[in-house]
Design a protein around this motif. Structure first.
Motif, PDB file in Angstrom:
ATOM      1  N   ALA A 136       0.838  -1.208   0.000  1.00 20.61           N
ATOM      2  CA  ALA A 136       0.000   0.000   0.000  1.00 20.61           C
ATOM      3  C   ALA A 136       0.868   1.251   0.000  1.00 20.61           C
ATOM      4  O   ALA A 136       0.519   2.260  -0.640  1.00 20.61           O
ATOM      5  CB  ALA A 136      -0.925   0.000   1.211  1.00 20.61           C
ATOM      6  N   ALA A 137       1.991   1.212   0.697  1.00 14.18           N
ATOM      7  CA  ALA A 137       2.896   2.367   0.705  1.00 14.18           C
ATOM      8  C   ALA A 137       3.451   2.627  -0.689  1.00 14.18           C
ATOM      9  O   ALA A 137       3.548   3.786  -1.135  1.00 14.18           O
ATOM     10  CB  ALA A 137       4.039   2.125   1.698  1.00 14.18           C
ATOM     11  N   LYS A 138       3.795   1.593  -1.418  1.00 13.08           N
ATOM     12  CA  LYS A 138       4.312   1.762  -2.785  1.00 13.08           C
ATOM     13  C   LYS A 138       3.221   2.300  -3.712  1.00 13.08           C
ATOM     14  O   LYS A 138       3.466   3.161  -4.569  1.00 13.08           O
ATOM     15  CB  LYS A 138       4.850   0.429  -3.310  1.00 13.08           C
ATOM     16  N   ALA A 139       1.993   1.800  -3.528  1.00 11.27           N
ATOM     17  CA  ALA A 139       0.897   2.262  -4.374  1.00 11.27           C
ATOM     18  C   ALA A 139       0.573   3.730  -4.116  1.00 11.27           C
ATOM     19  O   ALA A 139       0.255   4.483  -5.046  1.00 11.27           O
ATOM     20  CB  ALA A 139      -0.337   1.400  -4.135  1.00 11.27           C
ATOM     21  N   ALA A 140       0.673   4.134  -2.855  1.00  5.78           N
ATOM     22  CA  ALA A 140       0.309   5.505  -2.493  1.00  5.78           C
ATOM     23  C   ALA A 140       1.422   6.510  -2.744  1.00  5.78           C
ATOM     24  O   ALA A 140       1.162   7.639  -3.172  1.00  5.78           O
ATOM     25  CB  ALA A 140      -0.112   5.544  -1.020  1.00  5.78           C
ATOM     26  N   PHE A 141       2.658   6.111  -2.478  1.00  4.12           N
ATOM     27  CA  PHE A 141       3.751   7.095  -2.464  1.00  4.12           C
ATOM     28  C   PHE A 141       4.830   6.853  -3.516  1.00  4.12           C
ATOM     29  O   PHE A 141       5.840   7.547  -3.549  1.00  4.12           O
ATOM     30  CB  PHE A 141       4.377   7.137  -1.063  1.00  4.12           C
ATOM     31  N   SER A 143       6.685   3.747  -6.452  1.00  2.00           N
ATOM     32  CA  SER A 143       7.269   2.398  -6.484  1.00  2.00           C
ATOM     33  C   SER A 143       8.548   2.286  -5.672  1.00  2.00           C
ATOM     34  O   SER A 143       8.948   1.185  -5.279  1.00  2.00           O
ATOM     35  CB  SER A 143       7.538   1.982  -7.934  1.00  2.00           C
ATOM     36  N   ASP A 144       9.205   3.410  -5.427  1.00  2.00           N
ATOM     37  CA  ASP A 144      10.432   3.380  -4.634  1.00  2.00           C
ATOM     38  C   ASP A 144      10.164   3.540  -3.140  1.00  2.00           C
ATOM     39  O   ASP A 144      11.094   3.427  -2.332  1.00  2.00           O
ATOM     40  CB  ASP A 144      11.379   4.500  -5.087  1.00  2.00           C
ATOM     41  N   ALA A 145       8.924   3.824  -2.778  1.00  2.00           N
ATOM     42  CA  ALA A 145       8.591   4.025  -1.358  1.00  2.00           C
ATOM     43  C   ALA A 145       8.656   2.687  -0.630  1.00  2.00           C
ATOM     44  O   ALA A 145       8.182   1.664  -1.128  1.00  2.00           O
ATOM     45  CB  ALA A 145       7.205   4.635  -1.207  1.00  2.00           C
ATOM     46  N   ALA A 146       9.250   2.703   0.540  1.00  2.82           N
ATOM     47  CA  ALA A 146       9.343   1.495   1.343  1.00  2.82           C
ATOM     48  C   ALA A 146       9.223   1.872   2.807  1.00  2.82           C
ATOM     49  O   ALA A 146       9.746   2.902   3.250  1.00  2.82           O
ATOM     50  CB  ALA A 146      10.673   0.775   1.099  1.00  2.82           C
ATOM     51  N   ILE A 147       8.523   1.047   3.558  1.00  6.49           N
ATOM     52  CA  ILE A 147       8.391   1.293   4.993  1.00  6.49           C
ATOM     53  C   ILE A 147       9.706   0.929   5.675  1.00  6.49           C
ATOM     54  O   ILE A 147      10.206  -0.185   5.514  1.00  6.49           O
ATOM     55  CB  ILE A 147       7.228   0.478   5.591  1.00  6.49           C
ATOM     56  N   ALA A 148      10.245   1.865   6.418  1.00  7.66           N
ATOM     57  CA  ALA A 148      11.488   1.613   7.147  1.00  7.66           C
ATOM     58  C   ALA A 148      11.239   1.301   8.609  1.00  7.66           C
ATOM     59  O   ALA A 148      11.974   0.516   9.219  1.00  7.66           O
ATOM     60  CB  ALA A 148      12.413   2.833   7.046  1.00  7.66           C
ATOM     61  N   THR A 149      10.176   1.909   9.185  1.00 11.51           N
ATOM     62  CA  THR A 149       9.929   1.751  10.615  1.00 11.51           C
ATOM     63  C   THR A 149       8.442   1.743  10.926  1.00 11.51           C
ATOM     64  O   THR A 149       7.679   2.553  10.381  1.00 11.51           O
ATOM     65  CB  THR A 149      10.571   2.907  11.416  1.00 11.51           C
ATOM     66  N   LEU A 150       8.052   0.820  11.775  1.00  8.91           N
ATOM     67  CA  LEU A 150       6.742   0.879  12.412  1.00  8.91           C
ATOM     68  C   LEU A 150       6.989   1.492  13.789  1.00  8.91           C
ATOM     69  O   LEU A 150       7.725   0.927  14.596  1.00  8.91           O
ATOM     70  CB  LEU A 150       6.128  -0.508  12.578  1.00  8.91           C
ATOM     71  N   ASN A 151       6.400   2.641  14.043  1.00  8.35           N
ATOM     72  CA  ASN A 151       6.572   3.306  15.336  1.00  8.35           C
ATOM     73  C   ASN A 151       5.424   2.890  16.252  1.00  8.35           C
ATOM     74  O   ASN A 151       4.263   3.239  15.999  1.00  8.35           O
ATOM     75  CB  ASN A 151       6.592   4.824  15.140  1.00  8.35           C
ATOM     76  N   PHE A 206      -4.020   5.664   2.060  1.00  9.08           N
ATOM     77  CA  PHE A 206      -3.085   4.690   2.616  1.00  9.08           C
ATOM     78  C   PHE A 206      -3.541   4.260   4.004  1.00  9.08           C
ATOM     79  O   PHE A 206      -3.602   3.059   4.300  1.00  9.08           O
ATOM     80  CB  PHE A 206      -1.674   5.284   2.684  1.00  9.08           C
ATOM     81  N   GLN A 207      -3.862   5.225   4.871  1.00  8.68           N
ATOM     82  CA  GLN A 207      -4.259   4.860   6.231  1.00  8.68           C
ATOM     83  C   GLN A 207      -5.528   4.023   6.245  1.00  8.68           C
ATOM     84  O   GLN A 207      -5.617   3.025   6.969  1.00  8.68           O
ATOM     85  CB  GLN A 207      -4.446   6.098   7.098  1.00  8.68           C
ATOM     86  N   ARG A 208      -6.506   4.397   5.430  1.00  9.64           N
ATOM     87  CA  ARG A 208      -7.754   3.628   5.408  1.00  9.64           C
ATOM     88  C   ARG A 208      -7.517   2.219   4.861  1.00  9.64           C
ATOM     89  O   ARG A 208      -8.129   1.248   5.311  1.00  9.64           O
ATOM     90  CB  ARG A 208      -8.809   4.371   4.578  1.00  9.64           C
ATOM     91  N   THR A 209      -6.602   2.099   3.908  1.00 12.60           N
ATOM     92  CA  THR A 209      -6.289   0.782   3.341  1.00 12.60           C
ATOM     93  C   THR A 209      -5.635  -0.131   4.363  1.00 12.60           C
ATOM     94  O   THR A 209      -6.037  -1.296   4.519  1.00 12.60           O
ATOM     95  CB  THR A 209      -5.371   0.927   2.111  1.00 12.60           C
TER      96      THR A 209
END
Length: 249
Positions: A136-141, A143-151, A206-209
């Protein structure tokens, strides 16, 4: 003054009435007080069967050894970095039989700060992140977007639900829950959890997804729209309910 003579009936003296034994002829309150004084009844005893039943003792749920081992294998296979921790028992039902410390939920995706939880909770978090949040992060932000941290805002903590002074014990106190406050992408962008039902941007989408998809992995999902206590995080837990029922809102 001369001593009183005993009452007589005819020629035979009639003895004075014998004092009743403690509680023998008294009312309920007297019998209860006398019983407590003689040690026959506990100090808080009441003449009521409901009051006489002790409160149930909350116990820590025991992990099935085979299921726990299988869960650890699955976590390590997915790339999570975890450590097995010592048994936790903080009393009042708070604790985890076989807790794990989670530093990295996926390769390249850290959990900050490190969380303590049951293996089942960590596995649900890892699968949700890999299979739905990361795509979902790649779709929203991009193709190079990647989650680095869950806070995370909370993992294991001994408390009641919503930090209340009365009520049921929280699933956080059993190691079944984790609260996600935000996502940080590689590059530094942070998506904070906040009310976004009317947010028409890609951040809102993204958040709702990720919120909706979390119900595929967790049995409870509470977002900022659920109540005031969850306005700044997603509450995710794996409480077991009858019939596999899930509560997501």
């Amino acid at each position: 003054m001369p001593a009183e003579k005993p009452v007589t009936r005819g020629e035979q003296p009639v003895p004075a009435p014998k004092p009743a034994a403690p509680g023998e002829n008294g009312d309920d309150a007297t019998r209860q007080a006398d019983g407590r004084a003689r040690g026959e009844l506990p100090p808080d005893w009441k003449d009521d069967a409901v009051d006489a039943v002790p409160e149930p003792v909350l116990e820590i749920e025991k992990e099935d050894p085979a299921a726990y081992a299988s869960c650890l294998d699955s976590l390590r296979a997915i790339g999570s970095s975890v450590t097995e921790e010592a048994h936790i028992d903080d009393g009042e039902g708070c604790g985890i039989d076989k807790p794990i410390g989670v530093r990295q939920i996926l390769p390249g995706v850290s959990l900050e700060p490190q969380g303590t939880m049951r293996c089942e909770t960590a596995l649900a978090l890892a699968r949700w992140t890999k299979e739905t949040a990361a795509p979902a992060a790649k779709a929203a932000f991009g193709s190079d977007a990647a989650i680095a941290t869950l806070n995370q805002a909370s993992s294991y903590v001994c408390r009641l639900r919503n930090n209340g002074s009365t009520g049921k014990i929280s699933e956080h106190a059993r190691g079944n829950a984790v609260d996600i406050a935000s996502f940080t992408l590689k590059g530094g962008k942070t998506i904070e959890i906040q009310p976004r039902d009317e947010d028409g941007t890609l951040t809102g989408a993204f958040q709702r997804t990720v919120t909706a998809s979390a119900c595929l992995y967790f049995t409870t999902v509470l977002d900022p729209g659920s109540d005031a206590a969850h306005e700044d995080h997603l509450h995710l837990d794996v409480i077991e309910r009858k019939g596999g029922y899930r509560y997501c809102r």
